[in-house]
Enzyme design. Structure first.
Site, mmCIF file in Angstrom:
data_model
loop_
_atom_site.group_PDB
_atom_site.id
_atom_site.type_symbol
_atom_site.label_atom_id
_atom_site.label_comp_id
_atom_site.label_asym_id
_atom_site.label_seq_id
_atom_site.Cartn_x
_atom_site.Cartn_y
_atom_site.Cartn_z
ATOM 1 N N SER A 135 11.587 6.842 1.775
ATOM 2 C CA SER A 135 12.306 7.990 2.460
ATOM 3 C C SER A 135 14.026 7.907 2.981
ATOM 4 C CB SER A 135 11.744 8.310 3.939
ATOM 5 O OG SER A 135 10.352 8.762 3.469
HETATM 6 N N1 SAH Z 1 6.562 4.694 3.695
HETATM 7 C C1 SAH Z 1 7.091 4.542 2.321
HETATM 8 C C2 SAH Z 1 7.201 5.951 1.815
HETATM 9 C C3 SAH Z 1 6.484 6.054 0.480
HETATM 10 S S1 SAH Z 1 6.179 7.595 0.002
HETATM 11 C C4 SAH Z 1 8.403 3.803 2.255
HETATM 12 O O1 SAH Z 1 9.008 3.378 3.401
HETATM 13 O O2 SAH Z 1 9.060 3.574 1.085
HETATM 14 C C5 SAH Z 1 4.759 7.705 0.297
HETATM 15 C C6 SAH Z 1 3.630 6.929 0.013
HETATM 16 O O3 SAH Z 1 2.279 7.459 0.436
HETATM 17 C C7 SAH Z 1 3.262 7.102 -1.449
HETATM 18 O O4 SAH Z 1 3.519 5.517 -1.900
HETATM 19 C C8 SAH Z 1 1.945 7.156 -1.979
HETATM 20 O O5 SAH Z 1 1.431 6.704 -2.909
HETATM 21 C C9 SAH Z 1 1.316 6.998 -0.349
HETATM 22 N N2 SAH Z 1 0.132 8.083 -0.190
HETATM 23 C C10 SAH Z 1 0.020 9.073 -0.318
HETATM 24 N N3 SAH Z 1 -1.489 9.673 0.076
HETATM 25 C C11 SAH Z 1 -1.975 8.390 0.396
HETATM 26 C C12 SAH Z 1 -3.115 8.221 1.026
HETATM 27 N N4 SAH Z 1 -4.130 9.179 0.978
HETATM 28 N N5 SAH Z 1 -3.490 7.077 1.583
HETATM 29 C C13 SAH Z 1 -2.731 6.296 1.566
HETATM 30 N N6 SAH Z 1 -1.398 6.264 0.958
HETATM 31 C C14 SAH Z 1 -0.994 7.424 0.483
#
Ligand code: SAH
Length: 248
Positions: A98
């Site tokens: 993000s």
């Molecule tokens: N917090 C992260 C943002 C990554 S984008 C950072 O700081 O880099 C969001 C993430 O959520 C992705 O990696 C995606 O694979 C994950 N995601 C999506 N659905 C999910 C679920 N049901 N359970 C766990 N992770 C999930």
């Protein structure tokens, strides 16, 4: 006549050279690395001042955490120089780290304090988890794409955030074992607030979650639990990658 134990001067010169060259080059390599880290630190200062404080984030622990976490260690190799830009960056598997402001804004919303028990859904790069781990020792994070989560976990370990616990699972069901949580930060957009997460929130706890259709603008929501009363507030339009329910 030569004494028995004679070292020709050429050997002495060679020997001295072999010893000093590695020492001097280690010295130079370290200085280069230090300079690089100083440069990233300056970029980070600018990021905090221009993108975070200037846009109204006031919470001290959040600002300090954003100043301390080396964001360039949570992006793909070759993208380090872009780590402090004012936008999200791709991290592979169709996911993104993000934008710095969003990470700060979401962190501020949970009123983070030392000692809090915090759950994050969507480990990704590990960056949001690292920001939380700057403030509290109890950070749990769940990632649904194992390969990505492994990378995120490695990023956390190599940046020194050893205490963050990472699990590979569908975050919809939370992490019962460590519940209740003082706060839950969801970093993927869901079409509804997962009831198990509300369940695992402590009475008085807060959850921040983007809610809405995938690939469209969603609403960043703040959920507060007061006994049976669940209060929700829409805060601002955001765009997140979708909250998925099965590993792809
Ligand atoms: N917090 C992260 C943002 C990554 S984008 C950072 O700081 O880099 C969001 C993430 O959520 C992705 O990696 C995606 O694979 C994950 N995601 C999506 N659905 C999910 C679920 N049901 N359970 C766990 N992770 C999930």
């Amino acid at each position: 006549m030569f004494p028995k134990c004679f070292f020709p001067p050429i050997l002495i010169i060679l020997f001295t050279f072999l010893i000093t060259v590695p020492i001097v080059s280690v010295g130079i390599a370290k200085t280069d690395n230090d300079e690089e880290e100083d440069r990233y630190q300056r970029l980070r200062e600018q990021m905090v001042n221009r993108q975070i404080v200037a846009r109204g984030v006031e919470n001290r622990p959040t600002i300090d955490a954003m100043r301390n976490v080396p964001r360039h260690k949570f992006v793909r190799s070759g993208e380090q120089r872009r780590a402090y830009l004012d936008n999200p960056l791709p991290i592979g598997h169709g996911q993104t780290i993000s934008q710095p402001f969003i990470v700060a804004y979401m962190t501020q919303l949970i009123n983070p304090e030392p000692g809090m028990n915090v759950l994050e859904i969507g480990t990704g790069s590990g960056y949001q988890a690292a920001v939380l781990a700057e403030i509290t020792d109890q950070v749990y994070t769940i990632e649904i794409i194992e390969e990505l989560g492994e990378w995120g976990k490695q990023n956390l370990r190599s940046a020194g955030y050893d205490k963050v616990q990472v699990k590979f699972a569908d975050g919809y069901y939370g992490w019962e074992e460590y519940a209740p949580f003082d706060a839950i930060v969801v970093t993927a957009a869901a079409d509804h607030i997962p009831p198990p997460l509300v369940e695992q929130l402590r009475d008085g706890g807060r959850m921040v979650i983007p809610v809405g259709s995938p690939f469209r603008t969603q609403n960043l929501m703040l959920v507060e639990k007061r006994g049976e009363d669940i209060r929700t507030r829409n805060l601002m339009p955001v765009r997140f990658v979708p909250f998925t329910r099965e590993e792809e």
